[in-house]
Design a protein around this motif. Structure first.
Motif, PDB file in Angstrom:
ATOM      1  N   ARG A  31       2.069  75.828 -44.372  1.00  0.00           N
ATOM      2  CA  ARG A  31       1.899  74.417 -44.008  1.00  0.00           C
ATOM      3  C   ARG A  31       0.522  73.894 -44.370  1.00  0.00           C
ATOM      4  O   ARG A  31       0.368  72.756 -44.811  1.00  0.00           O
ATOM      5  CB  ARG A  31       2.158  74.242 -42.509  1.00  0.00           C
ATOM      6  CG  ARG A  31       3.622  74.131 -42.136  1.00  0.00           C
ATOM      7  CD  ARG A  31       3.886  74.670 -40.736  1.00  0.00           C
ATOM      8  NE  ARG A  31       3.584  76.095 -40.654  1.00  0.00           N
ATOM      9  CZ  ARG A  31       4.435  77.043 -41.079  1.00  0.00           C
ATOM     10  NH1 ARG A  31       5.614  76.720 -41.552  1.00  0.00           N
ATOM     11  NH2 ARG A  31       4.098  78.314 -41.011  1.00  0.00           N
ATOM     12  N   GLU A  89       5.431  67.873 -40.304  1.00  0.00           N
ATOM     13  CA  GLU A  89       5.218  66.846 -41.336  1.00  0.00           C
ATOM     14  C   GLU A  89       3.918  66.088 -41.107  1.00  0.00           C
ATOM     15  O   GLU A  89       3.212  65.738 -42.061  1.00  0.00           O
ATOM     16  CB  GLU A  89       6.378  65.851 -41.342  1.00  0.00           C
ATOM     17  CG  GLU A  89       6.175  64.729 -42.352  1.00  0.00           C
ATOM     18  CD  GLU A  89       7.133  63.564 -42.167  1.00  0.00           C
ATOM     19  OE1 GLU A  89       6.897  62.505 -42.790  1.00  0.00           O
ATOM     20  OE2 GLU A  89       8.107  63.696 -41.406  1.00  0.00           O
ATOM     21  N   ASN A  90       3.588  65.864 -39.853  1.00  0.00           N
ATOM     22  CA  ASN A  90       2.415  65.041 -39.557  1.00  0.00           C
ATOM     23  C   ASN A  90       1.097  65.719 -39.892  1.00  0.00           C
ATOM     24  O   ASN A  90       0.058  65.050 -39.930  1.00  0.00           O
ATOM     25  CB  ASN A  90       2.438  64.603 -38.090  1.00  0.00           C
ATOM     26  CG  ASN A  90       3.398  63.454 -37.861  1.00  0.00           C
ATOM     27  OD1 ASN A  90       3.821  62.783 -38.809  1.00  0.00           O
ATOM     28  ND2 ASN A  90       3.745  63.197 -36.610  1.00  0.00           N
ATOM     29  N   SER A 124       0.279  70.923 -47.052  1.00  0.00           N
ATOM     30  CA  SER A 124      -0.105  69.617 -46.521  1.00  0.00           C
ATOM     31  C   SER A 124      -1.399  69.105 -47.151  1.00  0.00           C
ATOM     32  O   SER A 124      -1.503  67.923 -47.504  1.00  0.00           O
ATOM     33  CB  SER A 124      -0.240  69.671 -45.001  1.00  0.00           C
ATOM     34  OG  SER A 124      -1.178  70.646 -44.599  1.00  0.00           O
ATOM     35  N   TRP A 166       9.503  69.657 -36.129  1.00  0.00           N
ATOM     36  CA  TRP A 166       9.611  69.320 -37.552  1.00  0.00           C
ATOM     37  C   TRP A 166       8.806  68.059 -37.864  1.00  0.00           C
ATOM     38  O   TRP A 166       8.136  67.972 -38.896  1.00  0.00           O
ATOM     39  CB  TRP A 166      11.083  69.160 -37.949  1.00  0.00           C
ATOM     40  CG  TRP A 166      11.919  70.290 -37.401  1.00  0.00           C
ATOM     41  CD1 TRP A 166      12.976  70.213 -36.545  1.00  0.00           C
ATOM     42  CD2 TRP A 166      11.730  71.700 -37.646  1.00  0.00           C
ATOM     43  NE1 TRP A 166      13.458  71.457 -36.233  1.00  0.00           N
ATOM     44  CE2 TRP A 166      12.704  72.393 -36.899  1.00  0.00           C
ATOM     45  CE3 TRP A 166      10.826  72.436 -38.416  1.00  0.00           C
ATOM     46  CZ2 TRP A 166      12.803  73.785 -36.900  1.00  0.00           C
ATOM     47  CZ3 TRP A 166      10.921  73.827 -38.414  1.00  0.00           C
ATOM     48  CH2 TRP A 166      11.900  74.477 -37.669  1.00  0.00           C
ATOM     49  N   GLN A 167       8.847  67.091 -36.975  1.00  0.00           N
ATOM     50  CA  GLN A 167       7.999  65.907 -37.128  1.00  0.00           C
ATOM     51  C   GLN A 167       6.523  66.293 -37.003  1.00  0.00           C
ATOM     52  O   GLN A 167       5.678  65.788 -37.744  1.00  0.00           O
ATOM     53  CB  GLN A 167       8.364  64.875 -36.056  1.00  0.00           C
ATOM     54  CG  GLN A 167       7.624  63.548 -36.179  1.00  0.00           C
ATOM     55  CD  GLN A 167       8.246  62.476 -35.296  1.00  0.00           C
ATOM     56  OE1 GLN A 167       9.429  62.540 -34.968  1.00  0.00           O
ATOM     57  NE2 GLN A 167       7.463  61.498 -34.918  1.00  0.00           N
ATOM     58  N   HIS A 212       0.072  63.719 -42.949  1.00  0.00           N
ATOM     59  CA  HIS A 212      -0.429  62.359 -42.750  1.00  0.00           C
ATOM     60  C   HIS A 212      -1.744  62.347 -41.976  1.00  0.00           C
ATOM     61  O   HIS A 212      -2.668  61.597 -42.317  1.00  0.00           O
ATOM     62  CB  HIS A 212       0.634  61.528 -42.036  1.00  0.00           C
ATOM     63  CG  HIS A 212       1.973  61.619 -42.693  1.00  0.00           C
ATOM     64  ND1 HIS A 212       2.208  61.153 -43.972  1.00  0.00           N
ATOM     65  CD2 HIS A 212       3.156  62.154 -42.270  1.00  0.00           C
ATOM     66  CE1 HIS A 212       3.471  61.378 -44.297  1.00  0.00           C
ATOM     67  NE2 HIS A 212       4.059  61.991 -43.279  1.00  0.00           N
ATOM     68  N   LYS A 269       1.553  57.079 -43.173  1.00  0.00           N
ATOM     69  CA  LYS A 269       2.910  57.631 -43.182  1.00  0.00           C
ATOM     70  C   LYS A 269       3.923  56.535 -43.498  1.00  0.00           C
ATOM     71  O   LYS A 269       4.814  56.712 -44.337  1.00  0.00           O
ATOM     72  CB  LYS A 269       3.206  58.261 -41.819  1.00  0.00           C
ATOM     73  CG  LYS A 269       4.568  58.927 -41.691  1.00  0.00           C
ATOM     74  CD  LYS A 269       4.690  59.576 -40.304  1.00  0.00           C
ATOM     75  CE  LYS A 269       6.007  60.288 -40.102  1.00  0.00           C
ATOM     76  NZ  LYS A 269       6.083  60.946 -38.767  1.00  0.00           N
TER      77      LYS A 269
END
Length: 311
Positions: A65, A295-296, A69, A291-292, A299, A38
């Protein structure tokens, strides 16, 4: 006539169907690597580590997602993702799952499957020559747990010795949190309406880490993380009204979060239904990490893919 020999595998193929398919040390390594990847992406240092590698993505359950992703992750790693929708495959219908696995695993380097019955992905993995990743089944959602663990580590450090509250349906996410409690050494308190508890086998297997609570308030009291999920998952649409009545007292909101530790985080794997399982205000509040967390997925899955392809 030229005889062509297929390449022989010299090691056992590693799959990721539940968190239990990796060790505690491997889990920590994947999380550390996800955080490293990340940071490298943010700083423009990301490298095409898996150039020319192809991932087959089999979707029997749709997802924003999950597709974004995995597809973006493979592109960032220098590889390619092949999207296969229910219209594009014969998984378990016209062709046996075992035959689909035998064929597809000769054409791609890794397979991601998002489906209903967990037995489908187990059967596919048994006959696959390449790693298979569980991107969600009715029983488990381990990729989301990688993202959740990464998010907690980034914001609060190790989960060891912490307490987590699960409020809502004892679904695939709840089952995966039970596995995570054992893997990451935290206490998990679960509050579900009567008739919606998670797998009793899992609870009994991890009774030293898991506690069933009578109310959401009891589960959340003093915890470091509060987690919930939608009350009606895909395939349960016909139960929506019944479930909304059963879960009416299980909304996670500011009032419920007031029982948690003062620096407690809130997570939700999304999509979230504001005003149902979570209040609209909480979803956008400072102690919401959703939200984090979302996103993860990108990663954590990149780190997982690298791990599985370099074993």
């Amino acid at each position: 006539m030229v005889a062509i020999k297929a390449p022989q595998t010299t090691h056992k193929v590693r799959h990721f169907l539940t968190l239990n398919d990796i060790s505690k040390d491997e889990l920590k390594s994947i999380i550390d690597r996800a955080i490293e990847m990340k940071q490298a992406l943010y700083e423009g240092r990301a490298q095409p580590l898996l150039e020319r590698k192809v991932m087959g993505m089999i979707f029997e359950k749709s997802s924003t997602r999950t597709r974004a992703s995995f597809e973006a992750g493979m592109a960032q790693l220098g590889g390619h993702a092949l999207f296969l929708s229910p219209r594009d495959t014969q998984l378990g219908r016209g062709e046996p799952i075992e035959d689909s696995a035998r064929v597809l695993s000769r054409m791609v380097d890794i397979v991601m499957i998002r489906t209903f019955g967990h037995d489908k992905i187990e059967r596919f993995a048994e006959f696959s020559r390449v790693p298979v990743i569980n991107a969600l089944t009715d029983d488990f959602h381990p990729c989301q747990l990688l993202a959740d663990i990464q998010t907690f580590v980034e914001l609060r450090g190790s989960m060891a010795g912490k307490s987590v509250a699960w409020v809502g349906d004892g679904n695939n996410m709840c089952n995966s949190y039970i596995n995570a409690a054992a893997m990451c050494d935290f206490e998990l308190r679960i509050a579900c309406p009567e008739g919606f508890n998670p797998s009793s086998d899992l609870i009994n297997a991890h009774s030293d880490r898991v506690k069933l609570c009578a109310t959401p308030q009891e589960a959340v009291q003093g915890t470091d993380l509060v987690v919930t999920d939608t009350w009606a998952s895909m395939g349960q649409e016909d139960e929506k009204n019944e479930r909304e009545r059963a879960f009416a007292d299980y909304q996670v909101n500011a009032e419920l979060m007031s029982y948690a530790a003062s620096d407690a985080l809130f997570m939700h794997c999304l999509p979230a239904y504001r005003g149902k399982e979570v209040s609209a205000e909480l979803l956008d509040a400072p102690d919401s990490a959703v939200w984090q967390e979302a996103e993860n997925r990108l990663h954590a899955q990149k780190a997982l893919i690298e791990f599985l392809l370099t074993q």
